[in-house]
Design a protein around this motif. Structure first.
Motif: not given
Length: 399
Positions: A160-183
């Motif tokens: 998903m992050a790669e799709t943002a970069i392909a659309r012109g987002a600044n790579p330095a401002r693109v982050h990956v924060v995945p779904n997590g587990c509610d323990l």
């Protein structure tokens, strides 16, 4: 995520519609099309806009646009320092872009499903009802504007992050924060619950999620048919949720006289947690669409891991990697080929026949959830990204 932001001292407002089966914690009457109050330390604004997976395209589109209009009014009049536009639907970018243009309000764009990439892939696979070309073109322009105009972009996966970069987002401002587990919500500490028709000796394989064409639940019906025909009576498939395909799936299961399949209406999360505690296998299914490999991040998969369940998935790519053996050398599930009902039935039968293997995989799943996927770790990362986008330094926050 909102609780984590509030715990850092931020004033947080969550704006949502009235999604069928969801619980916001608000129970007062709607006035002038909304109700609001404080829940878990933050403000919730719930608009009286019905929405569900069972709605048709026109109804859902109307709900999305209605929400965008109400959210834009809130964003421009609320005295906020930053907006988080979390998609899907992609129309959440409209109020963020409007508030930036008219008020100078910075925003962060979060991609939880890449639109229009996924709708286009579903249309090509004839699974999405066929989104008209002009609509896809408008989505393209909106997604590109959101990616380029955002102070930061968050993707749930690297794909998903790669799709943002392909659309012109600044790579330095693109982050990956995945779904997590509610323990806290899911886990071995939760009291178990099983539907009343379930026999004590049955192994429950639970799918909890949407029942749409993209979810490929016909494969589950076909697998149940195979299990019935070979005399495998230990496995019961439980399908929880709603969606456009649910009524047809129920009718098809009845037509085949599948007594090893149970359908349950959507359940609040605590009830899902109790059901998973009483289950033996978490079932993760998607239609055989290649784009799903890296562009999806179903939170049901995280719920299964947190509950300590071995997972059977038929999704390739990221989901398959999650259940394969990790650094600890232990697998936490089995991966079947996309759309292959026989392989899915074989995986379910193999786990039903081997309680020790299920226990080992379940322990590996819970261990991996604790070490790698604790939602609190991802919440801290999200807070860091939002604070940086808002220009809040750690020292200023501490003060």
């Amino acid at each position: 995520m909102a609780r984590a932001l509030a715990a850092r001292g931020h004033e947080v407002t969550v704006a949502c519609g009235r999604y069928e089966g969801a619980r916001t914690g608000l129970d007062g009457p709607f006035r002038r099309g909304l109700r609001e109050g404080r829940v878990a330390g933050f403000r919730v604004v719930e608009f009286d806009i019905p929405c569900s997976n069972a709605q048709g395209l026109a109804a859902r589109t109307g709900a999305f646009l209605h929400y965008a209009r109400r959210a834009a009014r809130l964003a421009m009049g609320g005295g906020f320092d930053l907006a988080l536009a979390s998609s899907t639907p992609l129309t959440v970018a409209l109020p963020a872009l409007a508030a930036k243009r008219l008020r100078g309000l910075p925003f962060v764009f979060e991609i939880r499903d890449p639109w229009p990439e996924l709708p286009r892939a579903l249309s090509e696979a004839r699974l999405g009802g066929g989104v008209p070309g002009p609509v896809l073109a408008a989505m393209d322009r909106l997604a590109t504007a959101a990616c380029r105009g955002a102070s930061a972009v968050i993707g749930l996966t690297e794909g998903m992050a790669e799709t943002a970069i392909a659309r012109g987002a600044n790579p330095a401002r693109v982050h990956v924060v995945p779904n997590g587990c509610d323990l806290d919500l899911f886990g071995p500490h939760v009291s178990r619950w099983r539907p009343p028709e379930v026999a004590p000796w049955e192994v429950l394989a639970v799918y909890a999620g949407a029942h749409g064409r993209a979810n490929g639940l016909d494969t589950a019906i076909d697998a149940a048919t195979i299990l019935r025909n070979i005399g495998e009576r230990r496995v019961r498939i439980v399908l929880v949720g709603e969606g456009s395909e649910r009524a047809r799936l129920i009718e098809e299961a009845a037509r085949r006289d599948l007594r090893n399949v149970t359908f349950l209406d959507p359940l609040p999360k605590p009830w899902v947690a109790a059901l998973l505690s009483g289950a033996a296998i978490g079932l993760h299914l998607l239609a055989p669409v290649p784009a799903f490999a890296e562009w999806t991040a179903p939170n049901k998969l995280m719920d299964y891991l947190a509950a300590g369940l071995p997972v059977v998935t038929n999704a390739p790519g990221r989901a398959a990697r999650l259940v394969e053996a990790g650094d600890d050398g232990a697998a936490c599930g089995l991966a079947a080929p996309p759309g292959d009902a026989t392989a899915l039935a074989d995986a379910l039968a193999a786990l039903a026949a081997d309680p020790a293997r299920r226990t080992a995989m379940g322990a590996a799943a819970r261990g991996r959830a604790v070490r790698l996927w604790d939602r609190r770790l991802h919440a801290a990362r999200l807070c860091d990204v939002l604070e940086e986008a808002a220009g809040v330094s750690p020292l200023a926050r501490a003060a």
